[in-house]
Design an enzyme around this catalytic site. Structure first.
Site, short mmCIF file in Angstrom:
data_model
loop_
_atom_site.label_atom_id
_atom_site.label_comp_id
_atom_site.label_asym_id
_atom_site.label_seq_id
_atom_site.Cartn_x
_atom_site.Cartn_y
_atom_site.Cartn_z
N LYS A 111 0.80 -1.22 0.00
CA LYS A 111 0.00 0.00 0.00
C LYS A 111 0.84 1.27 0.00
O LYS A 111 0.35 2.34 -0.38
CB LYS A 111 -0.97 0.00 1.19
CG LYS A 111 -2.07 -1.03 1.06
CD LYS A 111 -3.07 -0.92 2.21
CE LYS A 111 -4.21 -1.92 2.04
NZ LYS A 111 -5.19 -1.82 3.13
N LYS A 192 -6.28 -12.02 -6.34
CA LYS A 192 -7.46 -12.23 -5.50
C LYS A 192 -8.56 -11.23 -5.81
O LYS A 192 -8.29 -10.06 -6.10
CB LYS A 192 -7.05 -12.11 -4.02
CG LYS A 192 -8.14 -12.46 -3.04
CD LYS A 192 -7.62 -12.35 -1.61
CE LYS A 192 -8.73 -12.65 -0.61
NZ LYS A 192 -8.25 -12.52 0.78
N LYS A 195 -12.93 -6.12 -3.20
CA LYS A 195 -14.03 -5.16 -3.30
C LYS A 195 -13.54 -3.75 -3.61
O LYS A 195 -14.31 -2.89 -4.00
CB LYS A 195 -14.83 -5.14 -2.00
CG LYS A 195 -14.08 -4.64 -0.77
CD LYS A 195 -14.99 -4.68 0.46
CE LYS A 195 -14.34 -4.11 1.70
NZ LYS A 195 -13.27 -4.94 2.24
#
Length: 329
Positions: A111, A192, A195
């Site tokens: 991140k 993966k 959302k």
């Protein structure tokens, strides 16, 4: 009876990957275990959030937990920020952790990559996750493969604290689902399903309507072979759809391969979409009823009260062991 803890961030509507990999497994767990299910809203603010959207997502996630089968009479469902002991214990866990450990966390590296600046919380949120788990004397934490590193840190910090002060924390064990722990992206089956994917076609939300589900499954990446066969290495897109189909219907992958032998991807994808819609329809109906009722907030109020009762006891033991505050007479 074992104690189970799990938390999900309210950063957008959860996907079928979250449902198949986590939520649906929680339902049978609550029958024979003491379960704490937490909406970890403090974790969500390690990156900027819209305040209105965040509050909406918190209630929405709570409603989805219940709609998917979490029974507030059997489990404790609560919001992280409504239990102050989480952030209080997180500070003690930060003081127990080492900077090098936190810098090695995969999610921090992912991140923060390519960014000029990131919040300090992005680096230090693993100790908050550690606190989440340890507050409830947790025996088992259901996790996906991508969360194993965080649980290893939890175990390390709990053990370090116990040896430095005294035996307070239970050392939790991971529980990784054998099937459905890793549902892949519909557009890139090598990563993966998430959302938060920028490509809306890559995931199916638990609140997508039938038309959206059909459209997303229809556009899912497959291959040019045209054969419905489970082969993760050579046919990852088809293998992913077979896994999803199997988990939503309970039919084995071998049975599905036989059912679609000699049939094309069009018919196969239609079957996948139908299976998803059949499961999500009743969940969405219950979700919509909860979102319009006062029952949801009552459940969360009760959950916060129950969680606070347990968490405060653990925090008091920890603070006494560390030497914080005044000695009680």
């Amino acid at each position: 009876m074992k104690t189970i803890f799990s938390g999900i961030q309210p950063s957008g509507t959860i996907s079928i990957g979250n449902y198949l990999g986590a939520l649906r497994h929680f339902v049978p767990m609550q029958e024979e275990n003491q379960c704490f299910f937490c909406i970890v809203d403090q974790h969500a603010i390690t990156v900027p959030q819209n305040q209105t959207e965040l509050r909406k997502n918190i209630r929405s996630l709570a409603a989805l937990y219940i709609a998917c089968g979490i029974d507030p009479e059997k489990s404790t469902l609560f919001i992280q920020s409504e239990v102050p002991a989480h952030s209080q214990l997180a500070w003690i866990m930060q003081c127990t952790a080492y900077v090098g450990e936190l810098e090695r966390m995969t999610q921090y590296k992912d991140k923060s990559a390519g960014k000029e600046a990131v919040s300090a919380g992005l680096l230090t949120y693993p100790p908050l996750m550690v606190a989440d788990i340890l507050l409830y004397n947790t025996d088992i934490v259901p996790v996906g493969e991508d969360q194993k590193q965080h649980l290893e840190l939890t175990r390390d910090l709990a053990d370090r604290f116990n040896k430095r002060y005294r035996e307070i924390f239970t050392i939790p064990e991971p529980r990784i689902p054998q099937q459905g722990a890793r549902i892949m992206s519909l557009q890139d089956p090598l990563k993966k399903m998430s959302k938060s994917d920028a490509n809306q076609k890559a995931f199916i939300s638990m609140l997508d309507d039938a038309k959206a589900i059909e459209k997303k499954v229809k556009s899912a990446v497959t291959d040019s072979e045209g054969t419905v066969r489970y082969d993760v290495e050579n046919k990852p897109g088809v293998a992913n759809l077979l896994t999803i189909y199997s988990l939503f219907t309970g039919r084995s992958i071998q049975e599905l391969e036989q059912a679609y032998e000699g049939k094309g991807y069009g018919e196969f994808k239609a079957g996948v979409a139908e299976a998803i819609i059949a499961t999500l329809g009743p969940i969405q109906e219950k979700y919509n009823a909860l979102m319009e009722s006062e029952e949801l907030d009552q459940i969360l109020d009760n959950g916060a009260e129950q969680a606070n009762r347990v968490a405060r006891k653990t925090l008091q033991k920890v603070e006494r062991a560390v030497g914080l505050g005044r000695k009680k007479r």
